[in-house]
Design an enzyme around this catalytic site. Structure first.
Site, PDB file in Angstrom:
ATOM      1  N   HIS A 175      -6.923  86.411 -72.933  1.00  0.00           N
ATOM      2  CA  HIS A 175      -6.323  86.055 -74.207  1.00  0.00           C
ATOM      3  C   HIS A 175      -5.580  87.192 -74.891  1.00  0.00           C
ATOM      4  O   HIS A 175      -4.832  86.953 -75.840  1.00  0.00           O
ATOM      5  CB  HIS A 175      -7.402  85.565 -75.178  1.00  0.00           C
ATOM      6  CG  HIS A 175      -8.223  86.679 -75.763  1.00  0.00           C
ATOM      7  ND1 HIS A 175      -9.236  87.287 -75.070  1.00  0.00           N
ATOM      8  CD2 HIS A 175      -8.164  87.307 -76.971  1.00  0.00           C
ATOM      9  CE1 HIS A 175      -9.774  88.234 -75.823  1.00  0.00           C
ATOM     10  NE2 HIS A 175      -9.148  88.269 -76.985  1.00  0.00           N
ATOM     11  N   ARG A 234      -3.246  89.854 -76.553  1.00  0.00           N
ATOM     12  CA  ARG A 234      -1.815  89.750 -76.879  1.00  0.00           C
ATOM     13  C   ARG A 234      -0.953  90.524 -75.890  1.00  0.00           C
ATOM     14  O   ARG A 234       0.133  90.077 -75.508  1.00  0.00           O
ATOM     15  CB  ARG A 234      -1.581  90.257 -78.318  1.00  0.00           C
ATOM     16  CG  ARG A 234      -0.172  90.107 -78.821  1.00  0.00           C
ATOM     17  CD  ARG A 234      -0.069  90.583 -80.258  1.00  0.00           C
ATOM     18  NE  ARG A 234      -0.776  89.700 -81.172  1.00  0.00           N
ATOM     19  CZ  ARG A 234      -0.203  88.683 -81.827  1.00  0.00           C
ATOM     20  NH1 ARG A 234       1.098  88.445 -81.664  1.00  0.00           N
ATOM     21  NH2 ARG A 234      -0.892  87.940 -82.646  1.00  0.00           N
ATOM     22  N   GLU A 283      -5.336  96.279 -82.483  1.00  0.00           N
ATOM     23  CA  GLU A 283      -6.735  96.621 -82.759  1.00  0.00           C
ATOM     24  C   GLU A 283      -7.011  98.122 -82.786  1.00  0.00           C
ATOM     25  O   GLU A 283      -7.813  98.599 -83.598  1.00  0.00           O
ATOM     26  CB  GLU A 283      -7.655  95.935 -81.743  1.00  0.00           C
ATOM     27  CG  GLU A 283      -7.762  94.436 -81.892  1.00  0.00           C
ATOM     28  CD  GLU A 283      -6.647  93.663 -81.216  1.00  0.00           C
ATOM     29  OE1 GLU A 283      -6.697  92.420 -81.235  1.00  0.00           O
ATOM     30  OE2 GLU A 283      -5.726  94.302 -80.648  1.00  0.00           O
ATOM     31  N   HIS A 318      -8.451  80.250 -74.096  1.00  0.00           N
ATOM     32  CA  HIS A 318      -8.411  80.597 -75.518  1.00  0.00           C
ATOM     33  C   HIS A 318      -7.866  79.431 -76.339  1.00  0.00           C
ATOM     34  O   HIS A 318      -7.154  78.563 -75.821  1.00  0.00           O
ATOM     35  CB  HIS A 318      -7.518  81.825 -75.712  1.00  0.00           C
ATOM     36  CG  HIS A 318      -7.682  82.513 -77.014  1.00  0.00           C
ATOM     37  ND1 HIS A 318      -6.809  82.321 -78.064  1.00  0.00           N
ATOM     38  CD2 HIS A 318      -8.612  83.387 -77.459  1.00  0.00           C
ATOM     39  CE1 HIS A 318      -7.186  83.063 -79.093  1.00  0.00           C
ATOM     40  NE2 HIS A 318      -8.273  83.717 -78.758  1.00  0.00           N
ATOM     41  N   GLU A 338     -19.750  98.236 -85.549  1.00  0.00           N
ATOM     42  CA  GLU A 338     -19.029  98.517 -84.296  1.00  0.00           C
ATOM     43  C   GLU A 338     -17.918  99.541 -84.544  1.00  0.00           C
ATOM     44  O   GLU A 338     -16.770  99.380 -84.142  1.00  0.00           O
ATOM     45  CB  GLU A 338     -18.460  97.242 -83.669  1.00  0.00           C
ATOM     46  CG  GLU A 338     -18.107  97.429 -82.192  1.00  0.00           C
ATOM     47  CD  GLU A 338     -17.521  96.178 -81.561  1.00  0.00           C
ATOM     48  OE1 GLU A 338     -18.009  95.805 -80.483  1.00  0.00           O
ATOM     49  OE2 GLU A 338     -16.569  95.591 -82.119  1.00  0.00           O
ATOM     50  N   ASP A 357     -12.337  95.266 -85.405  1.00  0.00           N
ATOM     51  CA  ASP A 357     -10.974  95.791 -85.539  1.00  0.00           C
ATOM     52  C   ASP A 357      -9.920  94.707 -85.720  1.00  0.00           C
ATOM     53  O   ASP A 357      -8.763  94.893 -85.374  1.00  0.00           O
ATOM     54  CB  ASP A 357     -10.634  96.624 -84.291  1.00  0.00           C
ATOM     55  CG  ASP A 357     -10.979  95.894 -82.996  1.00  0.00           C
ATOM     56  OD1 ASP A 357     -10.956  94.634 -82.989  1.00  0.00           O
ATOM     57  OD2 ASP A 357     -11.303  96.566 -82.003  1.00  0.00           O
TER      58      ASP A 357
END
Length: 403
Positions: A220, A222, A143, A253, A129, A107
């Site tokens: 990590h 957002r 995503e 990250h 996926e 995604d």
């Protein structure tokens, strides 16, 4: 789907497999490896440059490299600009060649751009996926929107689990065009963790020399940038002070905004290791010897299950609901007190009662059995008319852990 071709047909179909991020490279690698074994397939691996050299490092873990490396996109904070750049790059790659299909994974922005470019080029899109859903367009962002849009233009949905398959059906997508494969990350993490390169890695040697039980930490996402990541880091600091007998491995990250926020809270603590980004093969080996995982990563929720590890998910929701249902994962959010309390409960169970109970591939897993790449390649062959529809994966029952 088309019917299988005759045994005398020997054409090799050129299939574009698009990766742009570290996670995509991990989860696409088993598919490409299996496609390479097929007499009818000529997989061409295209790297969009979204995550730069780290993708090359991951692919190298599996003996792969990009056949077509695209120019990395310009760096700025605009997702719109990134999407436009990647769409233009992938579109240029698809022109002037006789492709038969486009395969995207997950995604990310690269996956969205790849699926749109494939669709607009009248090529069948295969979505590895497929079917993950949180039900909230803003979380994870962007995503959740990406995966829904990719689904609408895909000709073949490779669902990792029956739950994902159900999500696709609920969205009104054809059951005939969906194959449950298991998640390719299970194939990948076991392969990478067993590689000789992982055993030779200096960080692995250091951790194994210390010999203490390991807690793996990552953050990590957002939506967690800023104060949520600071709270997660402070919770880890508190746990490290309470549990001097543990080693906390914090794999920060590559994004400097994320990394600096984590290290500001954890630098200088004696039993906290801050190695920065960790290459995939050594990370897989370290994960295999961990006792607890604290993460906001979707992929690591699945990877940890390959080793029977309890996972504390520092998010408000997760599309990996199978782990929640089997009680191998817990949603704990980002409040310090909640993370610490949940970690204390897990550690009181003996650092993970399923850890080191046998080879990962021999234990029931809600996400896969290590043969997802094989099924994915077979499903592509079915889509393109080279073979019959493959048998689907169905998970074995997994006993939940008592709390």
């Amino acid at each position: 789907m088309t019917s299988p071709t005759s045994p005398t047909s020997h054409r090799r179909d050129r299939i574009v497999c698009i990766v742009g991020t570290r996670a995509e490279a991990v989860k696409m690698a088993p598919v490409v490896l299996e496609l390479r074994k097929q007499p009818w397939a000529d997989p061409v691996l295209v790297a969009t440059g979204q995550h730069g050299p780290v993708v090359d490092e991951v692919l190298a873990c599996f003996g792969l490299r990009a056949d077509i490396p695209l120019a990395p996109p310009r760096r700025d904070d605009s997702l719109t600009t990134l999407t436009a750049q990647l769409l233009r790059q992938v579109d240029g790659c698809l022109r002037g060649a006789r492709w038969r299909a486009v395969v995207v994974q997950g995604d990310t922005t690269s996956a969205l751009a790849g699926s749109m470019a494939g669709f607009l080029s009248s090529l069948p899109v295969v979505h590895v996926e497929a079917g993950l859903r949180s039900g909230d367009l803003g979380n994870p962002f962007p995503e959740e929107a990406h995966r829904r849009m990719i689904a609408q233009v895909s000709a073949l949905h490779l669902a990792p689990t029956p739950v994902a398959e159900s999500n696709l059906r609920r969205d009104g997508l054809s059951g005939e065009a969906t194959v449950v494969t298991g998640n390719t990350v299970i194939d990948a993490v076991v392969l990478a963790g067993r590689s000789p390169a992982a055993a030779r890695d200096p960080l692995v040697r250091r951790v194994e020399a210390i010999g203490a039980p390991v807690v793996v930490v990552t953050a990590h996402r957002r939506e967690n940038w800023g104060e949520p990541i600071a709270r997660i880091s402070r919770a880890v600091a508190e746990l490290s002070l309470r549990h001097r007998e543990l080693t906390f491995l914090v794999a920060a990250h590559m994004n400097p905004v994320v990394r600096s926020a984590i290290e500001a809270e954890l630098r200088g603590l004696p039993n906290v290791l801050l190695p920065g980004p960790v290459a995939y093969a050594p990370f897989s080996r370290l994960l295999s010897r961990a006792r607890l995982v604290i993460t906001d990563s979707g992929g690591i929720q699945e990877e940890a299950a390959a080793f029977g590890l309890p996972v504390l998910v520092t998010r408000e929701n997760t599309e990996r609901v199978e782990g929640l249902e089997q009680r191998v994962a817990r949603l704990v959010g980002t409040k310090e007190a909640d993370i610490v309390a949940a970690a204390e409960e897990e550690l009181a169970l003996g650092y993970g009662e399923f850890a080191h109970s046998g080879p990962p591939s021999a234990r029931p897993n809600p996400y896969g059995d290590g043969r997802a790449g094989e099924r994915s390649a077979a499903a592509c062959g079915w889509l393109l008319g080279h073979r019959d529809r493959p048998a689907e994966w169905r998970p074995e029952p997994v006993s939940g852990r008592s709390r």
